[in-house]
Design a protein around this motif. Structure first.
Motif, PDB file in Angstrom:
ATOM      1  N   ALA A  13       2.775   8.939  48.748  1.00  0.00           N
ATOM      2  CA  ALA A  13       3.967   8.464  48.031  1.00  0.00           C
ATOM      3  C   ALA A  13       5.231   8.549  48.888  1.00  0.00           C
ATOM      4  O   ALA A  13       6.194   7.825  48.646  1.00  0.00           O
ATOM      5  N   GLY A  14       5.226   9.397  49.904  1.00  0.00           N
ATOM      6  CA  GLY A  14       6.393   9.546  50.777  1.00  0.00           C
ATOM      7  C   GLY A  14       6.375   8.636  51.990  1.00  0.00           C
ATOM      8  O   GLY A  14       7.253   8.716  52.840  1.00  0.00           O
ATOM      9  N   GLY A  15       5.358   7.770  52.092  1.00  0.00           N
ATOM     10  CA  GLY A  15       5.271   6.866  53.228  1.00  0.00           C
ATOM     11  C   GLY A  15       4.696   7.496  54.486  1.00  0.00           C
ATOM     12  O   GLY A  15       4.790   6.939  55.573  1.00  0.00           O
ATOM     13  N   ILE A  16       4.083   8.663  54.340  1.00  0.00           N
ATOM     14  CA  ILE A  16       3.464   9.391  55.459  1.00  0.00           C
ATOM     15  C   ILE A  16       1.956   9.149  55.405  1.00  0.00           C
ATOM     16  O   ILE A  16       1.352   9.164  54.325  1.00  0.00           O
ATOM     17  N   VAL A  17       1.328   8.962  56.570  1.00  0.00           N
ATOM     18  CA  VAL A  17      -0.122   8.727  56.596  1.00  0.00           C
ATOM     19  C   VAL A  17      -0.844   9.934  56.026  1.00  0.00           C
ATOM     20  O   VAL A  17      -0.617  11.076  56.448  1.00  0.00           O
ATOM     21  N   TYR A  18      -1.687   9.667  55.046  1.00  0.00           N
ATOM     22  CA  TYR A  18      -2.513  10.691  54.414  1.00  0.00           C
ATOM     23  C   TYR A  18      -3.521  11.202  55.442  1.00  0.00           C
ATOM     24  O   TYR A  18      -4.126  10.408  56.173  1.00  0.00           O
ATOM     25  N   TYR A  19      -3.721  12.515  55.511  1.00  0.00           N
ATOM     26  CA  TYR A  19      -4.480  13.136  56.592  1.00  0.00           C
ATOM     27  C   TYR A  19      -5.872  12.542  56.813  1.00  0.00           C
ATOM     28  O   TYR A  19      -6.320  12.383  57.943  1.00  0.00           O
ATOM     29  N   VAL A  20      -6.582  12.198  55.760  1.00  0.00           N
ATOM     30  CA  VAL A  20      -7.950  11.697  55.903  1.00  0.00           C
ATOM     31  C   VAL A  20      -7.989  10.330  56.600  1.00  0.00           C
ATOM     32  O   VAL A  20      -8.985   9.967  57.207  1.00  0.00           O
ATOM     33  N   ASN A  21      -6.892   9.603  56.556  1.00  0.00           N
ATOM     34  CA  ASN A  21      -6.869   8.282  57.172  1.00  0.00           C
ATOM     35  C   ASN A  21      -6.911   8.347  58.694  1.00  0.00           C
ATOM     36  O   ASN A  21      -7.333   7.387  59.343  1.00  0.00           O
ATOM     37  N   TYR A  22      -6.523   9.476  59.274  1.00  0.00           N
ATOM     38  CA  TYR A  22      -6.681   9.629  60.727  1.00  0.00           C
ATOM     39  C   TYR A  22      -8.168   9.574  61.088  1.00  0.00           C
ATOM     40  O   TYR A  22      -8.536   9.045  62.135  1.00  0.00           O
ATOM     41  N   LEU A  62       1.611  15.514  64.560  1.00  0.00           N
ATOM     42  CA  LEU A  62       2.800  14.828  64.057  1.00  0.00           C
ATOM     43  C   LEU A  62       2.376  13.806  63.014  1.00  0.00           C
ATOM     44  O   LEU A  62       1.237  13.352  63.030  1.00  0.00           O
ATOM     45  N   ALA A  63       3.313  13.411  62.161  1.00  0.00           N
ATOM     46  CA  ALA A  63       2.982  12.461  61.096  1.00  0.00           C
ATOM     47  C   ALA A  63       3.285  11.026  61.514  1.00  0.00           C
ATOM     48  O   ALA A  63       4.321  10.747  62.111  1.00  0.00           O
ATOM     49  N   VAL A  90      -5.230   9.962  68.059  1.00  0.00           N
ATOM     50  CA  VAL A  90      -4.412   8.902  67.478  1.00  0.00           C
ATOM     51  C   VAL A  90      -3.005   9.161  67.990  1.00  0.00           C
ATOM     52  O   VAL A  90      -2.481  10.267  67.856  1.00  0.00           O
ATOM     53  N   ARG A  91      -2.420   8.125  68.608  1.00  0.00           N
ATOM     54  CA  ARG A  91      -1.099   8.255  69.224  1.00  0.00           C
ATOM     55  C   ARG A  91      -0.136   7.197  68.715  1.00  0.00           C
ATOM     56  O   ARG A  91      -0.554   6.118  68.340  1.00  0.00           O
ATOM     57  N   ARG A  92       1.101   7.551  68.773  1.00  0.00           N
ATOM     58  CA  ARG A  92       2.191   6.597  68.572  1.00  0.00           C
ATOM     59  C   ARG A  92       2.943   6.626  69.893  1.00  0.00           C
ATOM     60  O   ARG A  92       3.607   7.606  70.212  1.00  0.00           O
ATOM     61  N   SER A  93       2.739   5.574  70.686  1.00  0.00           N
ATOM     62  CA  SER A  93       3.267   5.522  72.045  1.00  0.00           C
ATOM     63  C   SER A  93       2.710   6.728  72.813  1.00  0.00           C
ATOM     64  O   SER A  93       1.497   6.881  72.905  1.00  0.00           O
ATOM     65  N   GLU A  94       3.545   7.591  73.311  1.00  0.00           N
ATOM     66  CA  GLU A  94       3.071   8.760  74.073  1.00  0.00           C
ATOM     67  C   GLU A  94       2.843   9.997  73.209  1.00  0.00           C
ATOM     68  O   GLU A  94       2.315  10.999  73.679  1.00  0.00           O
ATOM     69  N   GLU A  95       3.216   9.923  71.933  1.00  0.00           N
ATOM     70  CA  GLU A  95       3.098  11.083  71.050  1.00  0.00           C
ATOM     71  C   GLU A  95       1.688  11.201  70.471  1.00  0.00           C
ATOM     72  O   GLU A  95       1.170  10.250  69.893  1.00  0.00           O
ATOM     73  N   VAL A  96       1.088  12.363  70.622  1.00  0.00           N
ATOM     74  CA  VAL A  96      -0.208  12.629  70.003  1.00  0.00           C
ATOM     75  C   VAL A  96       0.045  13.034  68.557  1.00  0.00           C
ATOM     76  O   VAL A  96       0.742  14.014  68.289  1.00  0.00           O
ATOM     77  N   LEU A  97      -0.528  12.250  67.627  1.00  0.00           N
ATOM     78  CA  LEU A  97      -0.360  12.548  66.204  1.00  0.00           C
ATOM     79  C   LEU A  97      -1.504  13.411  65.679  1.00  0.00           C
ATOM     80  O   LEU A  97      -1.297  14.304  64.867  1.00  0.00           O
ATOM     81  N   ALA A  98      -2.705  13.087  66.138  1.00  0.00           N
ATOM     82  CA  ALA A  98      -3.901  13.855  65.744  1.00  0.00           C
ATOM     83  C   ALA A  98      -4.911  13.730  66.876  1.00  0.00           C
ATOM     84  O   ALA A  98      -5.000  12.686  67.524  1.00  0.00           O
ATOM     85  N   GLU A  99      -5.656  14.791  67.102  1.00  0.00           N
ATOM     86  CA  GLU A  99      -6.721  14.729  68.097  1.00  0.00           C
ATOM     87  C   GLU A  99      -7.811  15.703  67.710  1.00  0.00           C
ATOM     88  O   GLU A  99      -7.578  16.666  66.987  1.00  0.00           O
ATOM     89  N   GLY A 100      -9.004  15.406  68.189  1.00  0.00           N
ATOM     90  CA  GLY A 100     -10.092  16.288  67.842  1.00  0.00           C
ATOM     91  C   GLY A 100     -11.397  15.902  68.487  1.00  0.00           C
ATOM     92  O   GLY A 100     -11.457  15.000  69.335  1.00  0.00           O
ATOM     93  N   GLU A 101     -12.417  16.613  68.056  1.00  0.00           N
ATOM     94  CA  GLU A 101     -13.767  16.415  68.567  1.00  0.00           C
ATOM     95  C   GLU A 101     -14.668  16.043  67.395  1.00  0.00           C
ATOM     96  O   GLU A 101     -14.694  16.747  66.386  1.00  0.00           O
ATOM     97  N   ILE A 102     -15.356  14.929  67.551  1.00  0.00           N
ATOM     98  CA  ILE A 102     -16.243  14.426  66.507  1.00  0.00           C
ATOM     99  C   ILE A 102     -17.633  14.313  67.108  1.00  0.00           C
ATOM    100  O   ILE A 102     -17.816  13.699  68.160  1.00  0.00           O
ATOM    101  N   THR A 103     -18.613  14.910  66.444  1.00  0.00           N
ATOM    102  CA  THR A 103     -20.000  14.830  66.883  1.00  0.00           C
ATOM    103  C   THR A 103     -20.744  13.899  65.953  1.00  0.00           C
ATOM    104  O   THR A 103     -20.680  14.060  64.724  1.00  0.00           O
ATOM    105  N   ILE A 104     -21.406  12.911  66.544  1.00  0.00           N
ATOM    106  CA  ILE A 104     -22.228  12.007  65.750  1.00  0.00           C
ATOM    107  C   ILE A 104     -23.683  12.194  66.144  1.00  0.00           C
ATOM    108  O   ILE A 104     -23.996  12.513  67.291  1.00  0.00           O
TER     109      ILE A 104
END
Length: 129
Positions: A13-22, A62-63, A90-104
């Motif tokens: 509702a605040g216009g911020i990306v919901y965490y699960v969408n990353y 970062l959001a 996931v980045r916005r220009s040079e800013e790292v917004l979210a990062e992680g390790e995913i095992t498939i």
């Protein structure tokens, strides 16, 4: 690198990306990574394979906000047996917004049981980078 834009459906509702969408953005980057190396969904399904997420560890830094232009990336850090471990961000220009390790995990499409990566796929993915 997968480019995307933040739409209203991605935000709270605040216009911020919901965490699960990353995680959705990262999924798209993994899908495009595999497609770019010759392993689109049709090819994978024709081999009676599927990839399923086994584990996720994500740090939110970062959001992102409505209408931001983002880039999601996927890079293989480990390949073994039936598993592929990706480092993703996931980045916005040079800013790292979210990062992680995913095992498939590679599984047999019909039985839904772990299955080793085909030798040809393993060799091709090991040659990436």
């Amino acid at each position: 690198m997968h480019r995307l834009r933040v739409y209203i459906e991605d935000t709270d509702a605040g216009g911020i990306v919901y965490y699960v969408n990353y995680l959705k953005f990262m999924e798209r980057a993994r899908t495009e990574f595999m497609r770019g190396h010759g392993y689109g969904k049709t090819h994978i399904f024709n081999q009676d394979l599927m990839f399923v997420v086994q584990s996720v560890a994500v740090n939110y830094c970062l959001a992102a906000q409505l209408d931001d232009e983002l880039e999601a990336s996927a890079r293989i850090v480990s390949l073994r047996g039936a598993r592929i471990v990706f480092h993703q961000s996931v980045r916005r220009s040079e800013e790292v917004l979210a990062e992680g390790e995913i095992t498939i995990a590679c599984v047999d499409r019909g039985q839904r049981k772990p299955r080793r990566l085909p030798a040809e796929m393993l060799a091709r993915l090991r040659a990436v980078d």
